[in-house]
Design a protein around this motif. Structure first.
Motif, mmCIF file in Angstrom:
data_model
loop_
_atom_site.group_PDB
_atom_site.id
_atom_site.type_symbol
_atom_site.label_atom_id
_atom_site.label_comp_id
_atom_site.label_asym_id
_atom_site.label_seq_id
_atom_site.Cartn_x
_atom_site.Cartn_y
_atom_site.Cartn_z
ATOM 1 N N ILE A 1 0.835 -1.206 0.000
ATOM 2 C CA ILE A 1 0.000 0.000 0.000
ATOM 3 C C ILE A 1 0.865 1.249 0.000
ATOM 4 C CG2 ILE A 1 -1.578 1.340 1.470
ATOM 5 C CD1 ILE A 1 -2.858 -1.409 2.200
ATOM 6 N N MET A 2 1.952 1.235 0.740
ATOM 7 C CA MET A 2 2.859 2.385 0.740
ATOM 8 C C MET A 2 3.483 2.586 -0.639
ATOM 9 S SD MET A 2 2.991 3.973 3.711
ATOM 10 C CE MET A 2 4.607 4.668 4.052
ATOM 11 N N PHE A 3 3.807 1.494 -1.325
ATOM 12 C CA PHE A 3 4.344 1.603 -2.683
ATOM 13 C C PHE A 3 3.316 2.250 -3.611
ATOM 14 C CE2 PHE A 3 4.988 -0.190 -6.962
ATOM 15 C CZ PHE A 3 6.303 0.201 -7.197
ATOM 16 N N GLY A 4 2.063 1.803 -3.529
ATOM 17 C CA GLY A 4 1.007 2.388 -4.351
ATOM 18 C C GLY A 4 0.767 3.849 -4.041
ATOM 19 N N ALA A 5 0.821 4.198 -2.740
ATOM 20 C CA ALA A 5 0.643 5.601 -2.352
ATOM 21 C C ALA A 5 1.767 6.468 -2.913
ATOM 22 C CB ALA A 5 0.594 5.718 -0.829
#
Length: 442
Positions: A326-330
């Protein structure tokens, strides 16, 4: 006005193999940003450990950090006005010189083994003051030599370098702090500012319009404010990100480590998640070298919604692997916004007023961060950590939805390159005018 590509002093080692759209100034500015970013991101880690090694507490680390942030916020508007009054490259070189000296003195104090808290706070404050003058000037220069239709690609490439320096600088800084100590990392940062300043001194400003005399700094600040409030899309997004940035920094620096410690396995998994966010920003910048959305602010604002997902994931909390993804996508989504935002600013704001408008943008982005991070702990105590995290996510979603209600945000488009003006057709000569069959083969 684009700056001539080949004018001015030569720096051939940096010029070889550049794309046709990447002017000489763009290459120099990108190289300087990478070099300074590597040093600065390593120094951020070194500063914290320097305070701790000198016997300071966690509160002392926060005090030194605040000592840098406070003058950065206080002097941003003045820095923007100054950068619109005198040549921006001079402001940038002067700011780099200030940071070089302050970090060099910081290194000497730490290496001497006699560092006092007040000395470190003072030197951090000097560095923050230099950054307050540098940031608006830099945003006014970075795309000055790029043709309009290539602005998005150029800024995306610039961001790839800057984000790579953030990731690499943090990793390299952490390793060097562990092996040679924080003082030497601060010394490297000082040297990096010196090299960056030299590169920026080679910038060619022959094509930059002359600054016209104004009535003073206060007049320039009022003029910049009028530029901001006269554009609903501009002030709406600046207001939005004053809260969005504050919420995300609270999640990243306060709630994230606490959730990681209780549920994700400690600092290691959280460090991996933060690295994934940095990698996501680099991937987003790479994506934007190819993607050229027509409705730039609509696409950019839609990409702010995923910025709420890290807070929601930590509120549940989901397993560490999901948090990392999720942090990568954000990181990807916020970088798409960053590129579209910069394209919009360079497209819509007059060049001679760009730095002072940029300073209001910077102020909006930073002003609420110290307030939010200081209130994050009491908010958790009052309503509980999951509720505080859901509140962060909810505010990001609600403010982004509100910004989409602004018509200019939905309608603002990337300008198409102006069509080439056809050359007038010359009057036919006697030979050209004769189209009889017997002349067709001559």
């Amino acid at each position: 006005m684009p700056v001539p590509v080949d004018a001015g002093p030569k720096v051939p080692s940096l010029m070889a193999g550049r794309p046709a759209w990447a002017g000489r100034n763009f290459v120099l500015l990108s190289a300087a940003t990478v070099i300074a970013g590597l040093g600065s991101n390593g120094a951020a880690i070194a500063t914290s450990f320097a305070v701790l090694d000198a016997g300071g507490s966690a509160a002392d680390v926060g005090l030194v950090s605040a000592a840098r942030t406070l003058p950065l916020v206080l002097f941003l508007l003045i820095g923007g006005a100054v950068a619109d009054r005198i040549p921006r490259h001079r402001v940038m070189v002067a700011a780099n010189s200030v940071n070089c000296v302050s970090q060099g003195l910081f290194a000497l104090v730490v290496l001497s083994g006699t560092a006092n808290l007040w000395e470190m706070a003072l030197l951090a404050a000097i560095g923050g003051t230099g950054q307050a003058f540098f940031a608006p000037a830099a945003e006014g220069m970075v795309l000055a030599g790029v043709s309009g239709e290539q602005v998005g690609r150029a800024f995306a490439v610039f961001r790839i370098g800057a984000n790579g320096a953030t990731i690499g600088g943090a990793a390299l800084g952490g390793a060097l702090v562990a092996t040679v100590g924080p003082g030497w990392v601060l010394a490297v940062d000082s040297a990096a500012f010196a090299v960056a300043g030299v590169l920026r001194a080679f910038l060619d400003v022959g094509g930059v319009p002359e600054r016209t005399a104004s009535s003073g700094i206060l007049h320039d600040l009022r003029d910049g404010w009028r530029e901001v409030v006269s554009r609903p899309w501009l002030w709406a997004i600046v207001a939005q990100f004053s809260i969005v940035n504050a919420m995300f920094v609270s999640v990243q620096s306060v709630y994230g480590p606490l959730v990681a410690d209780d549920h994700l396995g400690g600092a290691g998994p959280w460090g991996i998640a933060l690295a994934a966010f940095g990698a996501g920003t680099a991937a987003g910048a790479l994506l934007m070298t190819r993607l050229k959305p027509r409705r730039i602010l609509l696409v950019g604002t839609l990409c702010v919604f995923p910025f709420a997902l890290p807070a929601a994931a930590l509120a549940v909390p989901v397993p560490a692997g999901w948090v990392t993804a999720i942090m990568f996508g954000a990181g990807i989504s916020i970088e798409v916004f960053a590129v579209t935002w910069m394209v919009a600013l360079h497209q819509e704001i007059p060049e001679e007023k760009f730095s002072r408008v940029s300073s209001y943008d910077w102020l909006g982005s930073l002003a609420m961060v110290p307030v939010a991070t200081s209130l994050a702990g009491p908010a958790q105590d009052l309503i509980g950590r999951p509720a505080a995290l859901w509140s962060c996510a909810g505010l990001i979603v609600l403010l982004t939805a509100a910004v989409l209600c602004v018509p200019d945000v939905r309608r603002l488009t990337r300008r198409r390159p102006a069509p080439a003006t056809p050359e007038p057709t010359p009057p036919p000569t006697s030979a050209q005018a004769d189209t009889s069959p017997h002349n067709a083969g001559n």
